[in-house]
Design an enzyme around this catalytic site. Sequence first.
Site, PDB file in Angstrom:
ATOM      1  N   ALA A 289       0.839  -1.206   0.000  1.00 38.48           N
ATOM      2  CA  ALA A 289       0.000   0.000   0.000  1.00 38.48           C
ATOM      3  C   ALA A 289       0.875   1.258   0.000  1.00 38.48           C
ATOM      4  O   ALA A 289       1.869   1.297   0.709  1.00 38.48           O
ATOM      5  CB  ALA A 289      -0.897  -0.014   1.227  1.00 38.48           C
ATOM      6  N   GLY A 330       3.101  -5.761   7.433  1.00 36.33           N
ATOM      7  CA  GLY A 330       2.085  -4.795   7.841  1.00 36.33           C
ATOM      8  C   GLY A 330       1.168  -4.428   6.685  1.00 36.33           C
ATOM      9  O   GLY A 330      -0.030  -4.675   6.733  1.00 36.33           O
ATOM     10  N   ASP A 331       1.715  -3.852   5.616  1.00 36.13           N
ATOM     11  CA  ASP A 331       0.874  -3.501   4.487  1.00 36.13           C
ATOM     12  C   ASP A 331       1.361  -4.181   3.219  1.00 36.13           C
ATOM     13  O   ASP A 331       1.209  -3.694   2.114  1.00 36.13           O
ATOM     14  CB  ASP A 331       0.853  -1.985   4.301  1.00 36.13           C
ATOM     15  CG  ASP A 331       2.263  -1.420   4.101  1.00 36.13           C
ATOM     16  OD1 ASP A 331       3.233  -2.181   4.370  1.00 36.13           O
ATOM     17  OD2 ASP A 331       2.406  -0.281   3.663  1.00 36.13           O
ATOM     18  N   GLU A 332       2.024  -5.351   3.387  1.00 33.43           N
ATOM     19  CA  GLU A 332       2.601  -6.064   2.224  1.00 33.43           C
ATOM     20  C   GLU A 332       1.824  -7.359   1.971  1.00 33.43           C
ATOM     21  O   GLU A 332       1.563  -8.152   2.880  1.00 33.43           O
ATOM     22  CB  GLU A 332       4.059  -6.419   2.505  1.00 33.43           C
ATOM     23  CG  GLU A 332       4.945  -5.182   2.589  1.00 33.43           C
ATOM     24  CD  GLU A 332       6.307  -5.515   3.162  1.00 33.43           C
ATOM     25  OE1 GLU A 332       6.434  -6.576   3.814  1.00 33.43           O
ATOM     26  OE2 GLU A 332       7.227  -4.713   2.977  1.00 33.43           O
TER      27      GLU A 332
END
Lengths: 408, 189
Positions: A289, A330-332
């Site tokens: 993201a 986390g955002d991967e």
Amino acid sequence: MSGSDLPRSAPRIGARTTLQKLLSRFHFGITLFAVALSGLTILLAGVTALRGYADRNMELAAQLGAYGVEPALVFNDPVAAREGLEPLTHIPGIARLRVLNDVGRPVIEWTSPTADPAPMLSRIFFPRPFAVTVERNGSAIGTIEVWGDSSTLVDYVRLGLLAGLTCLLITAFGTIFLARRFEYELVKPLNEIATVAHDVRLHRRFDKRVQPLGIAELDRLGGDINALLDELQGWQGHMESERALLAHRASHDPLTAMPNRAAFDEQLARRIEAAEGRGGRFALLFIDADNFKAANDNFGHAAGDAVLVALSACIKETLRKGDFAARIGGDEFVVIIDPFDADAVAEELAGRIRACVSQPIALPEGQTYRASVSVGVATFPDSGNNATALLTAADAAMYADKLANRSR
Amino acid sequence: MALKHSWGHSQVLASLLLIGALVTTPHMSVQAASQSVVEESAGGMTRAVNRMIGGIASYARWPDGSTAANRQMCVVGTPRLAPRMAPDTPGRGSISVRLTPAAGVTPDCDILFLGRMPVADRRQLIAWVRGRPVLTITDDDAACIYGAMFCLNSRAASLSFSVNLDAIGRGPLRIDPRVLRIGSGQGGA
């Protein structure tokens, strides 16, 4: 977990008997005892009664003889005396007859032509002759003596023993039959319980139950076993769901319900192996993201979580059958595109994800947020032939995409 | 000839077994006649005759019922076997003896002993007895065909009697069947 390592309650005894054999032995013993006892009692009672009858018989015979020989004694006529005794000679059980006149001199004597079958018995049962005084108008004119023999008694004992033996045989057969029936009635439900217990232990068939049984005690035992099995089944089911939950938790991310890093590593290794085996290809998308940290900071962690959930929903929507997606950081996010038919597929999927993500996301506090993602593609075996190289290549491609996005 | 009839008049005492024994052939009575044993001494025959008459009388039942009562025996003619008649009855009762000519027989005679006498007298006496409760005994009719109820008969050193069932059947006297049987066995032989 298997039943074989459960502790044994008692050491095994060498020679065990079956319940059936035990019951059979008891039944036979009791029956034999009862029949022998009753037979003996009846025989003894019969001999006693017969002895009484024999005594009366002798007495009657003597009375009859006295009546018959009375005129012969009056006329002092031995031939007539002989004729007077004649009816007595047809009565069984009389061994000897003798008529004495008024001065005690024998007038006539008769001895049975048939031999006494048991002289000893005769001596015991009829030790003395039955003597009846012959009277005429009140004065004694002679005496008649009757000796009994054991023939009727021997006949009775013989018949009694035969009947007793027959009874014994009939009773023995009857008892064996009844015992069999009883054993069957008792052993069958026991076997049923044993079968259920065995099945549960060996095949872990916790759904098996003991059917209602005809014998109250055994039915209660069956009911207790059934209750125990209910509990066991409950535990078993609970344990299995717990285990599944634990397994899911270990391999999935709780927030997005997507497989986690560990599950991904395992999956990737498996795909690589499979692709190597068949000489095929697959692609790996690395999705990250953009500006997620800033969104997190501006709108709070709840909003960040909502964004992550929305992202994962978009990725899941895009997936085709056979593809695999996971959240590895986390955002991967990563997606394994397999089968990978044409190079265009990866770009097309990436485009669809971007399009889905660009839709406004409703945040918990009422605002909307437009997210964007950077996507990097790596293909096996072109970008790398092992997991690390592949992941590094995809990561690098994603960074390149992110830089390009920023500069845009 | 006269023995086969009138069993219906037999004594009430007749027991079933005894009748049964009468019908069956006793395997022991192969001897033609049963005989009273006569002692081989002086007067032995007289004693035997008196005993026999007493015995016969004791087995006869007069219509008046009692067997034990004293009976009057009237002796007619000359007795052949016993010169002195004194019947010896077993047990209670006794018999008094009166010697009388044929014309002197009166209804108080319970027993009529017929000795040797003219045929006409005998026939007259037998006719008189008919229908009366009088026991008739003779010692002068070995075949027992002249109408006396009991006929004494001496053979060798023994004494026997035979029965004329017709004669007994005609009178109101009841005779114990056991006695009839002894007499029949003898007379029939």
